[in-house]
Design a protein around this motif. Structure first.
Motif, PDB file in Angstrom:
ATOM      1  N   THR A  64       0.764  -1.229  -0.160  1.00 24.38           N
ATOM      2  CA  THR A  64      -0.099   0.055   0.015  1.00 24.38           C
ATOM      3  C   THR A  64       0.756   1.258   0.005  1.00 24.38           C
ATOM      4  O   THR A  64       1.962   1.130   0.417  1.00 24.38           O
ATOM      5  CB  THR A  64      -0.891   0.098   1.318  1.00 24.38           C
ATOM      6  OG1 THR A  64       0.006   0.218   2.300  1.00 24.38           O
ATOM      7  CG2 THR A  64      -1.979  -1.010   1.278  1.00 24.38           C
ATOM      8  N   THR A  65       0.296   2.226  -0.641  1.00 23.41           N
ATOM      9  CA  THR A  65       0.988   3.614  -0.869  1.00 23.41           C
ATOM     10  C   THR A  65       0.163   4.746  -0.098  1.00 23.41           C
ATOM     11  O   THR A  65      -1.150   4.845  -0.712  1.00 23.41           O
ATOM     12  CB  THR A  65       1.527   3.683  -2.136  1.00 23.41           C
ATOM     13  OG1 THR A  65       2.463   2.863  -2.429  1.00 23.41           O
ATOM     14  CG2 THR A  65       2.160   5.094  -2.059  1.00 23.41           C
TER      15      THR A  65
ATOM     16  N   SER B  74      -0.473  19.693 -13.845  1.00 23.76           N
ATOM     17  CA  SER B  74      -0.171  20.048 -12.692  1.00 23.76           C
ATOM     18  C   SER B  74       1.526  19.654 -12.293  1.00 23.76           C
ATOM     19  O   SER B  74       1.893  18.997 -12.825  1.00 23.76           O
ATOM     20  CB  SER B  74      -1.339  19.888 -11.515  1.00 23.76           C
ATOM     21  OG  SER B  74      -0.999  18.221 -11.457  1.00 23.76           O
ATOM     22  N   HIS B  75       1.866  20.402 -11.128  1.00 25.99           N
ATOM     23  CA  HIS B  75       2.998  20.203 -10.854  1.00 25.99           C
ATOM     24  C   HIS B  75       2.898  20.314  -9.295  1.00 25.99           C
ATOM     25  O   HIS B  75       2.203  21.167  -8.958  1.00 25.99           O
ATOM     26  CB  HIS B  75       4.287  20.677 -11.464  1.00 25.99           C
ATOM     27  CG  HIS B  75       4.273  22.034 -11.232  1.00 25.99           C
ATOM     28  ND1 HIS B  75       5.009  22.768 -10.516  1.00 25.99           N
ATOM     29  CD2 HIS B  75       3.787  23.008 -11.907  1.00 25.99           C
ATOM     30  CE1 HIS B  75       4.954  24.206 -10.688  1.00 25.99           C
ATOM     31  NE2 HIS B  75       3.793  24.208 -11.705  1.00 25.99           N
ATOM     32  N   GLY B  76       3.822  19.677  -8.570  1.00 25.62           N
ATOM     33  CA  GLY B  76       3.662  20.005  -7.106  1.00 25.62           C
ATOM     34  C   GLY B  76       4.864  19.149  -6.324  1.00 25.62           C
ATOM     35  O   GLY B  76       5.966  18.652  -6.718  1.00 25.62           O
ATOM     36  N   ILE B  77       4.648  18.864  -4.849  1.00 22.17           N
ATOM     37  CA  ILE B  77       5.437  18.200  -3.962  1.00 22.17           C
ATOM     38  C   ILE B  77       4.665  17.287  -3.185  1.00 22.17           C
ATOM     39  O   ILE B  77       3.326  17.437  -2.897  1.00 22.17           O
ATOM     40  CB  ILE B  77       6.149  19.256  -3.073  1.00 22.17           C
ATOM     41  CG1 ILE B  77       7.215  18.550  -2.280  1.00 22.17           C
ATOM     42  CG2 ILE B  77       5.274  19.828  -2.192  1.00 22.17           C
ATOM     43  CD1 ILE B  77       8.292  19.475  -1.403  1.00 22.17           C
ATOM     44  N   GLY B  78       5.201  16.091  -2.762  1.00 21.82           N
ATOM     45  CA  GLY B  78       4.266  14.995  -2.197  1.00 21.82           C
ATOM     46  C   GLY B  78       5.134  14.208  -0.959  1.00 21.82           C
ATOM     47  O   GLY B  78       6.731  14.195  -1.318  1.00 21.82           O
ATOM     48  N   TYR B  79       4.493  13.710  -0.170  1.00 16.61           N
ATOM     49  CA  TYR B  79       5.217  12.981   0.992  1.00 16.61           C
ATOM     50  C   TYR B  79       4.375  11.538   0.874  1.00 16.61           C
ATOM     51  O   TYR B  79       3.049  11.536   0.376  1.00 16.61           O
ATOM     52  CB  TYR B  79       4.713  13.342   2.211  1.00 16.61           C
ATOM     53  CG  TYR B  79       4.885  12.581   3.159  1.00 16.61           C
ATOM     54  CD1 TYR B  79       6.157  11.930   4.012  1.00 16.61           C
ATOM     55  CD2 TYR B  79       3.822  11.699   3.758  1.00 16.61           C
ATOM     56  CE1 TYR B  79       6.568  11.132   4.986  1.00 16.61           C
ATOM     57  CE2 TYR B  79       4.019  10.772   4.765  1.00 16.61           C
ATOM     58  CZ  TYR B  79       5.313  10.423   5.282  1.00 16.61           C
ATOM     59  OH  TYR B  79       5.481   9.341   6.248  1.00 16.61           O
ATOM     60  N   PHE B  80       5.237  10.554   0.584  1.00 22.36           N
ATOM     61  CA  PHE B  80       4.689   9.314   0.286  1.00 22.36           C
ATOM     62  C   PHE B  80       5.357   8.218   1.325  1.00 22.36           C
ATOM     63  O   PHE B  80       6.398   8.241   1.614  1.00 22.36           O
ATOM     64  CB  PHE B  80       5.411   8.788  -1.110  1.00 22.36           C
ATOM     65  CG  PHE B  80       5.040   9.799  -2.087  1.00 22.36           C
ATOM     66  CD1 PHE B  80       3.999   9.866  -2.935  1.00 22.36           C
ATOM     67  CD2 PHE B  80       5.913  10.900  -2.266  1.00 22.36           C
ATOM     68  CE1 PHE B  80       3.481  10.782  -4.031  1.00 22.36           C
ATOM     69  CE2 PHE B  80       5.645  11.911  -3.553  1.00 22.36           C
ATOM     70  CZ  PHE B  80       4.532  11.869  -4.173  1.00 22.36           C
TER      71      PHE B  80
ATOM     72  N   PRO C 165       5.364  -2.205   2.389  1.00 23.93           N
ATOM     73  CA  PRO C 165       5.569  -3.335   1.303  1.00 23.93           C
ATOM     74  C   PRO C 165       4.796  -4.726   1.744  1.00 23.93           C
ATOM     75  O   PRO C 165       4.429  -4.873   3.016  1.00 23.93           O
ATOM     76  CB  PRO C 165       7.095  -3.513   1.397  1.00 23.93           C
ATOM     77  CG  PRO C 165       7.564  -3.114   2.809  1.00 23.93           C
ATOM     78  CD  PRO C 165       6.576  -1.862   3.133  1.00 23.93           C
ATOM     79  N   ALA C 166       4.659  -5.283   0.604  1.00 23.61           N
ATOM     80  CA  ALA C 166       4.057  -6.572   0.804  1.00 23.61           C
ATOM     81  C   ALA C 166       5.081  -7.547   1.884  1.00 23.61           C
ATOM     82  O   ALA C 166       6.148  -7.281   1.902  1.00 23.61           O
ATOM     83  CB  ALA C 166       3.636  -7.243  -0.534  1.00 23.61           C
ATOM     84  N   GLY C 167       4.425  -8.477   2.396  1.00 17.21           N
ATOM     85  CA  GLY C 167       5.266  -9.302   3.513  1.00 17.21           C
ATOM     86  C   GLY C 167       5.599  -8.851   4.528  1.00 17.21           C
ATOM     87  O   GLY C 167       6.169  -9.423   5.239  1.00 17.21           O
TER      88      GLY C 167
ATOM     89  N   SER D 142       8.092   0.002   6.595  1.00 21.32           N
ATOM     90  CA  SER D 142       7.503   0.859   5.756  1.00 21.32           C
ATOM     91  C   SER D 142       8.586   1.897   5.375  1.00 21.32           C
ATOM     92  O   SER D 142       9.557   2.130   6.086  1.00 21.32           O
ATOM     93  CB  SER D 142       6.280   1.549   6.336  1.00 21.32           C
ATOM     94  OG  SER D 142       6.494   2.286   7.735  1.00 21.32           O
ATOM     95  N   GLU D 143       8.072   2.546   4.212  1.00 22.63           N
ATOM     96  CA  GLU D 143       9.325   3.616   3.768  1.00 22.63           C
ATOM     97  C   GLU D 143       8.808   4.868   3.556  1.00 22.63           C
ATOM     98  O   GLU D 143       7.534   4.876   2.849  1.00 22.63           O
ATOM     99  CB  GLU D 143      10.137   2.891   2.687  1.00 22.63           C
ATOM    100  CG  GLU D 143      10.907   1.770   2.959  1.00 22.63           C
ATOM    101  CD  GLU D 143      11.541   1.282   1.488  1.00 22.63           C
ATOM    102  OE1 GLU D 143      11.460   1.939   0.564  1.00 22.63           O
ATOM    103  OE2 GLU D 143      12.103   0.177   1.500  1.00 22.63           O
ATOM    104  N   SER D 144       9.355   6.119   4.043  1.00 22.90           N
ATOM    105  CA  SER D 144       8.726   7.244   3.723  1.00 22.90           C
ATOM    106  C   SER D 144       9.686   8.209   2.857  1.00 22.90           C
ATOM    107  O   SER D 144      11.019   8.068   3.008  1.00 22.90           O
ATOM    108  CB  SER D 144       8.540   7.994   4.964  1.00 22.90           C
ATOM    109  OG  SER D 144       7.563   7.216   5.858  1.00 22.90           O
TER     110      SER D 144
END
Length: 160
Positions: A96-97, A119-125, A129-131, A135-137
Protein backbone atom coordinates in the motif's frame (compact mmCIF):
# COMPACT_ATOMS: atom_id res chain seq x y z
CA UNK A 1 -18.81 30.62 -15.55
CA UNK A 2 -19.38 26.93 -16.06
CA UNK A 3 -21.56 24.32 -14.39
CA UNK A 4 -20.48 23.37 -10.86
CA UNK A 5 -20.31 19.60 -11.37
CA UNK A 6 -18.10 17.63 -13.74
CA UNK A 7 -17.06 14.12 -14.61
CA UNK A 8 -13.45 13.54 -15.60
CA UNK A 9 -10.18 13.01 -13.78
CA UNK A 10 -7.15 14.66 -12.28
CA UNK A 11 -4.89 11.59 -12.29
CA UNK A 12 -4.59 8.70 -14.74
CA UNK A 13 -4.18 6.34 -11.75
CA UNK A 14 -7.77 7.17 -10.67
CA UNK A 15 -9.61 7.97 -13.93
CA UNK A 16 -13.21 7.43 -12.77
CA UNK A 17 -13.71 10.80 -11.18
CA UNK A 18 -15.70 13.92 -10.53
CA UNK A 19 -15.15 17.54 -9.50
CA UNK A 20 -17.67 19.79 -7.83
CA UNK A 21 -17.30 23.52 -7.12
CA UNK A 22 -18.74 25.43 -4.14
CA UNK A 23 -18.62 29.03 -2.90
CA UNK A 24 -19.12 30.73 -6.28
CA UNK A 25 -16.67 28.30 -7.89
CA UNK A 26 -13.76 29.25 -5.61
CA UNK A 27 -13.49 25.98 -3.61
CA UNK A 28 -13.97 22.49 -4.97
CA UNK A 29 -13.70 18.82 -4.17
CA UNK A 30 -12.24 16.10 -6.43
CA UNK A 31 -12.75 12.35 -6.20
CA UNK A 32 -11.13 9.66 -8.32
CA UNK A 33 -11.21 5.88 -8.38
CA UNK A 34 -9.05 3.47 -10.34
CA UNK A 35 -8.79 -0.30 -10.42
CA UNK A 36 -7.43 -3.10 -12.57
CA UNK A 37 -5.51 -6.33 -12.71
CA UNK A 38 -2.40 -7.75 -14.34
CA UNK A 39 -1.34 -11.38 -14.82
CA UNK A 40 0.96 -12.82 -12.17
CA UNK A 41 4.31 -13.50 -13.86
CA UNK A 42 4.68 -17.07 -12.51
CA UNK A 43 1.09 -18.32 -12.20
CA UNK A 44 -2.13 -18.39 -14.14
CA UNK A 45 -3.65 -15.84 -11.73
CA UNK A 46 -4.32 -12.10 -11.72
CA UNK A 47 -2.93 -9.48 -9.36
CA UNK A 48 -5.40 -6.69 -8.56
CA UNK A 49 -4.82 -3.02 -7.79
CA UNK A 50 -6.99 -0.05 -6.84
CA UNK A 51 -6.55 3.65 -6.11
CA UNK A 52 -8.63 6.32 -4.39
CA UNK A 53 -7.74 9.98 -4.86
CA UNK A 54 -9.23 12.99 -3.06
CA UNK A 55 -8.40 16.64 -3.65
CA UNK A 56 -9.56 20.08 -2.58
CA UNK A 57 -8.86 22.64 -5.33
CA UNK A 58 -8.82 26.35 -4.39
CA UNK A 59 -8.91 28.97 -7.14
CA UNK A 60 -5.88 31.24 -6.75
CA UNK A 61 -6.44 33.23 -9.95
CA UNK A 62 -9.08 33.05 -12.65
CA UNK A 63 -9.35 34.54 -16.12
CA UNK A 64 -11.97 34.10 -18.81
CA UNK A 65 -10.95 30.52 -19.77
CA UNK A 66 -8.27 29.61 -17.18
CA UNK A 67 -8.17 28.75 -13.47
CA UNK A 68 -4.91 28.53 -11.54
CA UNK A 69 -5.53 26.23 -8.59
CA UNK A 70 -3.80 25.20 -5.39
CA UNK A 71 -4.81 21.57 -4.85
CA UNK A 72 -3.96 19.69 -1.64
CA UNK A 73 -4.57 15.98 -2.19
CA UNK A 74 -4.63 12.51 -0.67
CA UNK A 75 -4.04 9.20 -2.51
CA UNK A 76 -4.43 5.65 -1.21
CA UNK A 77 -3.19 2.87 -3.47
CA UNK A 78 -3.20 -0.90 -2.94
CA UNK A 79 -1.37 -3.35 -5.22
CA UNK A 80 -1.53 -7.13 -4.84
CA UNK A 81 1.98 -8.63 -5.03
CA UNK A 82 2.98 -12.23 -5.74
CA UNK A 83 4.67 -13.68 -2.63
CA UNK A 84 5.55 -17.23 -3.68
CA UNK A 85 7.70 -18.93 -6.31
CA UNK A 86 6.64 -22.02 -8.27
CA UNK A 87 6.11 -24.84 -7.43
CA UNK A 88 4.78 -23.36 -4.13
CA UNK A 89 1.05 -22.62 -3.93
CA UNK A 90 0.09 -19.17 -5.22
CA UNK A 91 0.16 -16.58 -2.41
CA UNK A 92 -0.20 -12.80 -2.44
CA UNK A 93 0.00 -9.84 -0.10
CA UNK A 94 -0.85 -6.17 -0.54
CA UNK A 95 1.62 -3.32 -0.93
CA UNK A 96 0.00 0.00 0.00
CA UNK A 97 1.00 3.58 -0.68
CA UNK A 98 -0.34 6.71 0.97
CA UNK A 99 0.47 10.10 -0.55
CA UNK A 100 -0.17 13.63 0.72
CA UNK A 101 0.35 16.19 -2.02
CA UNK A 102 0.25 19.93 -2.72
CA UNK A 103 -0.03 20.94 -6.38
CA UNK A 104 -0.39 23.96 -8.58
CA UNK A 105 -2.83 23.12 -11.37
CA UNK A 106 -3.76 25.02 -14.50
CA UNK A 107 -7.30 24.24 -15.71
CA UNK A 108 -7.88 25.56 -19.23
CA UNK A 109 -11.35 25.61 -20.78
CA UNK A 110 -11.03 24.58 -24.42
CA UNK A 111 -14.75 25.27 -24.99
CA UNK A 112 -17.59 26.10 -22.60
CA UNK A 113 -17.82 23.44 -19.86
CA UNK A 114 -14.87 21.31 -21.06
CA UNK A 115 -11.42 21.72 -19.51
CA UNK A 116 -8.00 20.13 -19.64
CA UNK A 117 -5.56 20.45 -16.78
CA UNK A 118 -1.96 19.83 -15.86
CA UNK A 119 -0.17 20.21 -12.56
CA UNK A 120 3.09 19.98 -10.69
CA UNK A 121 3.83 19.91 -6.99
CA UNK A 122 5.41 18.24 -4.02
CA UNK A 123 4.35 15.14 -2.10
CA UNK A 124 5.02 12.96 0.92
CA UNK A 125 4.80 9.22 0.20
CA UNK A 126 4.62 6.28 2.63
CA UNK A 127 4.90 2.73 1.25
CA UNK A 128 4.02 -0.34 3.31
CA UNK A 129 5.58 -3.23 1.38
CA UNK A 130 3.99 -6.64 0.92
CA UNK A 131 5.21 -9.33 3.26
CA UNK A 132 5.25 -7.14 6.38
CA UNK A 133 8.56 -5.35 5.81
CA UNK A 134 9.35 -1.95 7.29
CA UNK A 135 7.46 0.95 5.77
CA UNK A 136 9.41 3.54 3.82
CA UNK A 137 8.72 7.26 3.67
CA UNK A 138 9.93 9.75 1.10
CA UNK A 139 9.08 13.08 -0.46
CA UNK A 140 9.57 14.37 -3.97
CA UNK A 141 8.48 16.87 -6.52
CA UNK A 142 6.35 15.64 -9.41
CA UNK A 143 4.71 16.81 -12.59
CA UNK A 144 2.81 15.53 -15.55
CA UNK A 145 3.74 15.63 -19.22
CA UNK A 146 1.31 16.05 -22.11
CA UNK A 147 0.29 12.36 -21.96
CA UNK A 148 -0.95 12.71 -18.37
CA UNK A 149 -3.26 15.69 -18.76
CA UNK A 150 -6.52 15.51 -16.83
CA UNK A 151 -9.88 16.70 -18.11
CA UNK A 152 -13.36 17.56 -16.83
CA UNK A 153 -16.63 17.99 -18.67
CA UNK A 154 -19.05 20.13 -16.69
CA UNK A 155 -22.72 19.35 -17.22
CA UNK A 156 -24.61 19.45 -13.92
CA UNK A 157 -25.19 21.55 -10.82
CA UNK A 158 -26.08 25.19 -11.46
CA UNK A 159 -23.48 27.91 -11.78
CA UNK A 160 -23.74 28.17 -15.56
Amino acid sequence: MHYNGALGFHSIDAPLGARYWFMDQKLGVDFGLGFGSTPAPSYDEDLSRWTIELGVPFVLKSWDKVHVLLRPGFVYESQEVEMSDPPEPFATDDETTIALTAELEAEVFIVDNFSVSASHGIGYFKVDPAGGGDSESSWSTFGADFSHIGFHYYFFGGGH
